[in-house]
Structures are given as structure tokens and as C-alpha cells.
Design a protein around this motif. Structure first.
Motif, mmCIF file in Angstrom:
data_model
loop_
_atom_site.group_PDB
_atom_site.id
_atom_site.type_symbol
_atom_site.label_atom_id
_atom_site.label_comp_id
_atom_site.label_asym_id
_atom_site.label_seq_id
_atom_site.Cartn_x
_atom_site.Cartn_y
_atom_site.Cartn_z
ATOM 1 N N VAL A 207 0.948 -1.224 -0.047
ATOM 2 C CA VAL A 207 0.012 -0.018 -0.071
ATOM 3 C C VAL A 207 0.879 1.291 0.037
ATOM 4 C CG1 VAL A 207 -1.563 1.421 1.394
ATOM 5 C CG2 VAL A 207 -2.033 -0.900 1.251
ATOM 6 N N ILE A 208 0.636 2.284 -0.808
ATOM 7 C CA ILE A 208 1.102 3.467 -0.863
ATOM 8 C C ILE A 208 0.414 4.505 0.115
ATOM 9 C CG2 ILE A 208 1.724 5.823 -2.134
ATOM 10 C CD1 ILE A 208 1.940 3.925 -4.792
ATOM 11 N N LEU A 209 1.123 4.873 1.163
ATOM 12 C CA LEU A 209 0.772 5.860 2.219
ATOM 13 C C LEU A 209 1.346 7.177 1.934
ATOM 14 C CD1 LEU A 209 -0.982 6.322 4.785
ATOM 15 C CD2 LEU A 209 0.921 5.604 5.979
ATOM 16 N N ALA A 210 0.417 8.350 1.804
ATOM 17 C CA ALA A 210 1.101 9.708 1.690
ATOM 18 C C ALA A 210 0.458 10.587 2.678
ATOM 19 C CB ALA A 210 0.965 10.044 0.027
ATOM 20 N N VAL A 211 1.127 10.646 3.974
ATOM 21 C CA VAL A 211 0.292 11.618 4.676
ATOM 22 C C VAL A 211 1.045 13.124 4.562
ATOM 23 C CG1 VAL A 211 0.084 12.013 7.412
ATOM 24 C CG2 VAL A 211 -0.471 9.745 6.516
ATOM 25 N N GLY A 212 0.200 13.843 4.290
ATOM 26 C CA GLY A 212 0.853 15.242 4.026
ATOM 27 C C GLY A 212 1.068 16.114 5.157
ATOM 28 N N ASN A 213 0.053 16.093 5.995
ATOM 29 C CA ASN A 213 0.120 17.149 7.116
ATOM 30 C C ASN A 213 -0.626 16.483 8.542
ATOM 31 O OD1 ASN A 213 -2.911 17.222 7.322
ATOM 32 N ND2 ASN A 213 -2.677 18.057 5.408
ATOM 33 N N ASP A 214 -0.371 17.322 9.673
ATOM 34 C CA ASP A 214 -0.627 16.596 10.937
ATOM 35 C C ASP A 214 -2.217 16.398 10.947
ATOM 36 O OD1 ASP A 214 1.890 17.261 11.615
ATOM 37 O OD2 ASP A 214 1.474 19.213 12.431
ATOM 38 N N GLY A 215 -3.029 16.907 10.351
ATOM 39 C CA GLY A 215 -4.261 16.243 10.581
ATOM 40 C C GLY A 215 -4.660 15.106 9.889
ATOM 41 N N GLN A 216 -4.092 14.905 8.757
ATOM 42 C CA GLN A 216 -4.224 13.785 8.136
ATOM 43 C C GLN A 216 -3.498 12.559 8.856
ATOM 44 O OE1 GLN A 216 -2.236 13.989 4.186
ATOM 45 N NE2 GLN A 216 -3.903 14.951 3.204
#
Length: 405
Positions: A257-266
Motif C-alpha cells: 500500500v502507498i501511504l502519503a500523509v501530507g500534514n498533521d491533520g491527516q
């Protein structure tokens, strides 16, 4: 009343294409997709563009000849093919005749290589000062390496990209496709369009000097400026991101799985969705800067959790909370998705010499509301348009979508 088809944004523009391989042909194909008439000169001594022989696979043709490799077809639609020898007086005369009616010349000969034929920028623009010329080479027209040849792989190595690509303890790797060539072709297209705007405003053509290595260094982007800002050499991180965590590929129970968490809320929503609530309140992970500092511990915790979950389960959970995540498709899967079909990622072009009656190509991603991309001419057989172009010049250059006749 018949409804006429919309004209391309570059309708009426004539491009003399003296390029081969990938960077230059990428630029000229893009100009052709946008409506320009592109006349590709190919060397009869080598049976045309080098990439015609870069197979298999080849398109099956009715005559059994193998001059339509998949590689060649990737960057050579919407072009006329003319067999002409630059070293012969006849070839030079024909090319000069085309240049006299062209708006743009794009070439990728070695620096200075066209001077002896009188086909260089300085010579051509003595008589045609409105001409825009773009020269593509490995290292550019200046500098200590100007005379060295350049291929995509060499540029990826020289320009620093390979030092960033691959597993941390593995061998430096190139990107899976000739991305330096492609990006150089994109820069060439942008440069040509900017020079044409200047030409239309002032009447003056100009020369564009572009190199594979310069292009490669320019698109080091954040890793290049990371180094310039810190003095620290970027490291190979596999699929991980140098400035965002977690942003990586993670194994799960039945795949990856690709996971791309871009900010603190995400990050908070991610933790809640996959049952890792304890991580969202952990002081080591509350900001992206702290997650970068503690990436090893965070990555290990995510990997342990994902190994107990199926890919579809993970993607469903994260889609629901709007956290970017996705699968890793094969090329076949990617080009067969509903999204690819809806967006025209694959186009079929009628080809009278193809055994199946058509060839399938990758579509142009640009979507215009007024001047759409058009697919007018399939990748040409070697030299198929020579007689037509010879008859046409010095009369009038061929105008799309009609035949030069």
C-alpha cells in the motif's frame, strides 16, 4: 451545415524536426499533438531514427518490416517522415528549403555538428531571422563537457538523480523510464513556445540551448535545495520521502500500500482509521518535523499494524477519512482502470500498414476546452512522406490535417 473540427492551438506552425531518440522527439510530438505540422528528417544511412530498431516489441506490419518499434511509436506520432542525408548537397538543399518556410527547428546533434552543413542556427537565421531554433545535447553548447555524448542513463548519473534512487543500502538506480529525456523534451517545448511569443511580438527568432544534464539538475527540486540549504548530501531512501513522514510504500497482508500523509491533520485521521490511536498522541510523532526525526520508530509501528490488514481494507478505511493512499498497479492494470479509460490514457490510431489496422499509443494528458489535442497521423514508416515533401517545397508547406499533395 457541416460542423468543422476545432483547430489545434498551434495550427499553422511548421516545425522542422532534426532529432532522434527521445528528448527531441518528445518535444516535437507534443508540438504536433497541439496542431503543428512536424516534418521529421531521418538518415537513410541508418534506416532512420535509432529507436526504430530498439525492439522488440514492434508493431506487426503488412509487409513484415520492423521499423515501427514500440519505443519509436512512443514519441513520433503527428509527424511526416522524410529520408534525407544531411551530408549530401541534395539533402542539405531540401532541409534548407523546409527551414525557409518553418517557424521552428529542433535538433539534437553534437554541439557544432550542423555548422559544416550550413544548417546551424547562425547560418539559417542569416536568411530567416524569425526562425526559432532549439538545440538539445548531453551537456549543452558551452562548458568543459560540451563535446561529450549524453544518454538518459548518463545524465541521471551525472546529474545526481541516481544517487537518490534505490534502496538505502542498494545500488544507485535509474528511474524506470527515460525521465531525463522526457523532462528535457518538456523544457524544450516550453522554451520553444516562449521564444515564439517573443518572435510574434518582436519579429526576432532566437536560439535555445538545452542539455540533458542541465534539465536533470533542474528537476532535483526539493532534494537539490535540501542540499543547498543544509550542506548535507541527500540519501537514498527507497520509496520514502525526505521531507514528509509517513510517505512510503508499506507491505500489508496481501500486497503493498502507498501511504502519503501530507500534514498533521491527516496523520491524526490515519491513526484513528487503522487502529493506531496511540501514535497520534505520542510526543515523538505529533508534528511532521518530529515524525521525520523519529521516522524509524514510526515506520516500524505502521509496518507491524499493516501486516495484519488486507490492502482493500486499508484503502477503504483511509479513503473514508480522506487520507491519501493507493495501490501499486502494474502498467497493464494502470492503463486498464476506469480512470484511464475516462481520461483517454490510451488512444488507438488507424494505421494502414499495421497488420491489425491500428496501433495503440499513450494519450496526451492535456485537456483543452477550446483547442483540443488531436491525433492526426500515426507514427510514420521510415521515409514514407519523402516524395510528398519534396514536391511540396519550395511551394507551400503542408497544412494539417490535409496531405501535402
Amino acid at each position: 451545415m457541416a460542423v468543422s473540427e476545432p483547430k489545434g492551438a498551434l495550427d499553422g506552425l511548421v516545425v522542422l524536426d532534426l532529432t532522434r531518440i527521445l528528448a527531441g522527439p518528445t518535444a516535437t510530438q507534443l508540438l504536433g499533438d497541439l496542431g503543428a505540422t512536424v516534418i521529421k528528417i531521418e538518415n537513410p544511412k541508418t534506416n532512420g531514427d535509432d529507436t526504430r530498431a530498439w525492439g522488440p516489441p514492434y508493431a506487426q506490419t503488412t509487409d513484415g518490416e520492423q521499423d515501427l518499434s514500440a519505443y519509436f511509436m512512443a514519441a513520433n506520432r503527428n509527424k511526416y517522415s522524410v529520408a534525407a542525408d544531411l551530408s549530401s548537397p541534395e539533402g542539405q538543399q531540401l532541409i534548407k528549403a523546409i527551414a525557409s518556410q518553418a517557424d521552428v527547428v529542433i535538433e539534437n546533434y553534437k554541439p557544432g555538428g550542423l555548422e559544416k552543413y550550413g544548417l546551424d542556427f547562425a547560418t539559417l537565421t542569416e536568411r530567416h531571422p524569425r526562425l526559432v531554433c532549439c538545440s538539445i545535447s548531453g551537456f549543452g553548447q558551452t562548458g568543459p563537457n560540451r563535446d561529450q555524448p549524453g544518454y538518459d542513463l548518463m545524465a541521471q548519473g551525472y546529474g545526481g538523480m541516481m544517487s537518490l534512487t534505490g534502496e538505502p543500502d542498494g545500488t544507485p538506480m535509474k528511474v524506470g523510464v527515460g525521465i531525463t529525456d522526457v523532462m528535457c523534451g518538456m523544457y524544450a517545448t516550453i522554451g520553444v513556445l516562449a521564444a515564439l511569443r517573443h518572435r510574434d511580438a518582436t519579429g526576432e527568432g532566437q536560439h535555445i540551448d538545452l542539455s540533458l544534464v542541465d534539465s536533470q539538475m533542474a528537476w532535483l527540486i526539493n532534494e537539490g535545495t535540501n542540499f543547498l540549504a543544509s550542506g548535507d548530501l541527500p540519501k537514498r531512501r527507497g520509496n520514502a520521502h525526505p521531507n514528509i513522514v509517513p510517505y512510503d510504500v508499506f507491505p500489508c497482508a496481501d500486497g503493498h500500500v502507498i501511504l502519503a500523509v501530507g500534514n498533521d491533520g491527516q496523520f491524526g485521521r490515519f491513526c484513528s482509521a487503522v487502529g493506531l490511536d496511540q501514535l497520534s498522541g505520542d510526543v515523538r510523532f505529533v508534528t511532521n518535523s518530529l515524525r521525520i526525526e523519529n521516522r524509524v520508530a514510526l515506520t516500524a509501528a505502521i509496518q507491524a499494524r499493516f501486516q495484519a490488514l488486507a490492502m482493500d481494507d486499508i484503502l477503504s478505511r483511509l479513503r473514508e477519512v480522506k487520507v491519501p493512499a493507493g495501490p501499486i498497479h502494474t502498467v497493464g492494470q494502470a492503463l486498464s482502470t476506469d480512470q484511464a479509460r475516462a481520461r483517454g490514457a490510451v488512444v488507438a490510431m488507424t494505421h494502414e500498414d499495421a497488420a491489425q489496422g491500428e496501433v495503440r499509443l499513450l494519450g496526451n494528458p492535456l485537456k483543452f476546452s477550446k483547442t483540443p489535442v488531436t491525433y492526426r497521423r500515426p507514427p510514420p514508416r521510415f521515409g514514407q512522406d519523402t516524395d510528398q515533401i519534396v514536391r511540396s517545397f519550395g511551394q507551400n508547406p503542408p497544412k494539417e490535417p490535409h496531405s501535402p499533395d
